[in-house]
Design a protein around this motif. Structure first.
Motif, PDB file in Angstrom:
ATOM      1  N   GLU A 128      18.425   8.097  39.154  1.00 38.07           N
ATOM      2  CA  GLU A 128      17.154   8.534  39.738  1.00 38.07           C
ATOM      3  C   GLU A 128      17.190   9.971  40.234  1.00 38.07           C
ATOM      4  O   GLU A 128      16.166  10.662  40.192  1.00 38.07           O
ATOM      5  N   THR A 129      18.325  10.448  40.703  1.00 40.83           N
ATOM      6  CA  THR A 129      18.387  11.865  41.064  1.00 40.83           C
ATOM      7  C   THR A 129      18.279  12.726  39.806  1.00 40.83           C
ATOM      8  O   THR A 129      17.607  13.765  39.794  1.00 40.83           O
ATOM      9  N   GLY A 130      18.918  12.271  38.734  1.00 35.70           N
ATOM     10  CA  GLY A 130      18.804  12.989  37.467  1.00 35.70           C
ATOM     11  C   GLY A 130      17.382  12.962  36.927  1.00 35.70           C
ATOM     12  O   GLY A 130      16.886  13.966  36.391  1.00 35.70           O
ATOM     13  N   ALA A 131      16.712  11.831  37.081  1.00 35.20           N
ATOM     14  CA  ALA A 131      15.327  11.720  36.620  1.00 35.20           C
ATOM     15  C   ALA A 131      14.415  12.656  37.403  1.00 35.20           C
ATOM     16  O   ALA A 131      13.535  13.316  36.832  1.00 35.20           O
ATOM     17  N   ALA A 132      14.619  12.736  38.718  1.00 36.31           N
ATOM     18  CA  ALA A 132      13.797  13.627  39.546  1.00 36.31           C
ATOM     19  C   ALA A 132      14.014  15.082  39.142  1.00 36.31           C
ATOM     20  O   ALA A 132      13.056  15.874  39.065  1.00 36.31           O
ATOM     21  N   GLU A 133      15.252  15.459  38.881  1.00 32.40           N
ATOM     22  CA  GLU A 133      15.544  16.821  38.427  1.00 32.40           C
ATOM     23  C   GLU A 133      14.818  17.130  37.116  1.00 32.40           C
ATOM     24  O   GLU A 133      14.186  18.177  36.973  1.00 32.40           O
ATOM     25  N   ARG A 216       6.961  11.722  49.795  1.00 31.21           N
ATOM     26  CA  ARG A 216       6.105  12.897  49.663  1.00 31.21           C
ATOM     27  C   ARG A 216       6.947  14.137  49.343  1.00 31.21           C
ATOM     28  O   ARG A 216       6.536  14.978  48.531  1.00 31.21           O
ATOM     29  N   ALA A 217       8.125  14.247  49.948  1.00 31.81           N
ATOM     30  CA  ALA A 217       9.008  15.376  49.645  1.00 31.81           C
ATOM     31  C   ALA A 217       9.433  15.349  48.175  1.00 31.81           C
ATOM     32  O   ALA A 217       9.477  16.388  47.502  1.00 31.81           O
ATOM     33  N   MET A 218       9.742  14.155  47.664  1.00 31.07           N
ATOM     34  CA  MET A 218      10.093  14.014  46.252  1.00 31.07           C
ATOM     35  C   MET A 218       8.940  14.469  45.366  1.00 31.07           C
ATOM     36  O   MET A 218       9.128  15.261  44.433  1.00 31.07           O
ATOM     37  N   ALA A 219       7.744  13.971  45.671  1.00 32.64           N
ATOM     38  CA  ALA A 219       6.579  14.277  44.842  1.00 32.64           C
ATOM     39  C   ALA A 219       6.241  15.763  44.873  1.00 32.64           C
ATOM     40  O   ALA A 219       5.965  16.372  43.826  1.00 32.64           O
ATOM     41  N   GLU A 220       6.258  16.348  46.042  1.00 32.15           N
ATOM     42  CA  GLU A 220       5.915  17.767  46.161  1.00 32.15           C
ATOM     43  C   GLU A 220       6.924  18.637  45.422  1.00 32.15           C
ATOM     44  O   GLU A 220       6.551  19.634  44.779  1.00 32.15           O
ATOM     45  N   ALA A 230      13.929  18.531  44.506  1.00 29.28           N
ATOM     46  CA  ALA A 230      13.660  17.205  43.959  1.00 29.28           C
ATOM     47  C   ALA A 230      14.913  16.349  44.009  1.00 29.28           C
ATOM     48  O   ALA A 230      14.860  15.166  44.371  1.00 29.28           O
ATOM     49  N   ARG A 231      16.051  16.957  43.688  1.00 24.70           N
ATOM     50  CA  ARG A 231      17.302  16.208  43.735  1.00 24.70           C
ATOM     51  C   ARG A 231      17.659  15.839  45.172  1.00 24.70           C
ATOM     52  O   ARG A 231      18.021  14.695  45.454  1.00 24.70           O
ATOM     53  N   GLU A 235      17.925  12.032  46.527  1.00 22.09           N
ATOM     54  CA  GLU A 235      19.240  11.593  47.005  1.00 22.09           C
ATOM     55  C   GLU A 235      19.165  11.101  48.437  1.00 22.09           C
ATOM     56  O   GLU A 235      19.716  10.043  48.781  1.00 22.09           O
ATOM     57  N   GLU A 236      18.453  11.840  49.288  1.00 22.90           N
ATOM     58  CA  GLU A 236      18.301  11.429  50.686  1.00 22.90           C
ATOM     59  C   GLU A 236      17.590  10.081  50.778  1.00 22.90           C
ATOM     60  O   GLU A 236      17.993   9.208  51.556  1.00 22.90           O
TER      61      GLU A 236
END
Length: 250
Positions: A128-133, A216-220, A230-231, A235-236
């Motif tokens: 999921e961290t890789g996907a967000a990146e 929201r931090a992920m999305a922004e 995003a990573r 991760e957090e």
């Protein structure tokens, strides 16, 4: 808008996004078709009362015959997961309801997983961290941005009974933004391994408020193309969820 019959499925659910309804590839098409539809229901792509895509469109997406799809749907109807309705507004509707959070069930599920739990948590973190990146790297269309923002808004406004389903749908939406069907399928698989555990965690307001800030931090970060942010945000969030899970098992 579904090309098969012009219906906008459930307000824009990206059921063709690759996370769930990817083509069946094993020797037993019937069993894998049942599994794919169950995953779509249990992971929140379709919730209670939602109508599944029409048979011809779903069979084409899964790469199976309509006869195989019908057999799978009949099996799921016998298990009280879906029901078929006739008429102009008919179709196949989801009747499965996610069980209420239960700490006893959480402990039993963890016991069943054994040492596999830490492996599943690590696998999820990496995927999921890789996907967000990757999602943050891609140029997104306006439609993708609107759909993703809608998933975030629905999650932020979710009542407790719907929270876990919409949380799952948000995470799948991140994976679908990568444009990689393989990565999206991997995220869905990792979520499915932990699904019973995550659903059994009590929905506590303080934890939900904290998760909302992280979501929201992920999305922004993804929407602004900020790959490191995003990573970090993802991760957090995932490490926080893992810590919460371990805390309840204390």
């Amino acid at each position: 808008m579904d090309p098969a019959d012009g219906v906008d499925w459930q307000g824009g659910v990206d059921w063709q996004g690759g996370a769930i309804f990817r083509p069946v590839r094993t020797g037993n098409a019937f069993e894998e078709t049942v599994q794919r539809i169950l995953e779509a229901v249990k992971l929140g792509v379709f919730g209670y009362g939602d109508r599944l895509p029409p048979e011809r469109a779903l069979a084409a997406r899964l790469g199976v015959s309509r006869e195989t799809l019908r057999e799978a749907l009949h099996s799921l109807q016998a298990a009280d997961c879906v029901e078929s309705r006739r008429g102009r507004y008919g179709g196949t509707f989801v009747t499965y309801r996610q069980p209420a959070p239960d700490l006893g069930e959480l402990r039993r599920a963890v016991q069943d997983m054994g040492a596999e739990l830490e492996d599943a948590l690590t696998y999820r973190l990496v995927l999921e961290t890789g996907a967000a990146e990757q999602a943050a790297r891609r140029p997104l269309t306006e439609e993708q941005r609107e759909r993703f923002t809608r998933h975030l808004t629905e999650l932020e406004q979710a009542p407790p009974a719907e929270y876990r389903r919409l949380d799952s749908r948000f995470h799948l939406a991140v994976a679908e933004l990568t444009g990689s069907p393989s990565l999206a399928a991997g995220v869905a698989e990792s979520r499915m391994r932990l699904n019973d555990l995550l659903n059994a965690i009590p929905v506590l307001p303080r934890n939900i408020d904290h998760a909302a800030v992280q979501h929201r931090a992920m999305a922004e970060a993804i929407l602004s193309g900020d790959v490191p942010a995003a990573r970090r945000a993802t991760e957090e969030h995932l490490e926080g969820t893992a810590a919460l899970l371990r805390g309840f098992l204390g």
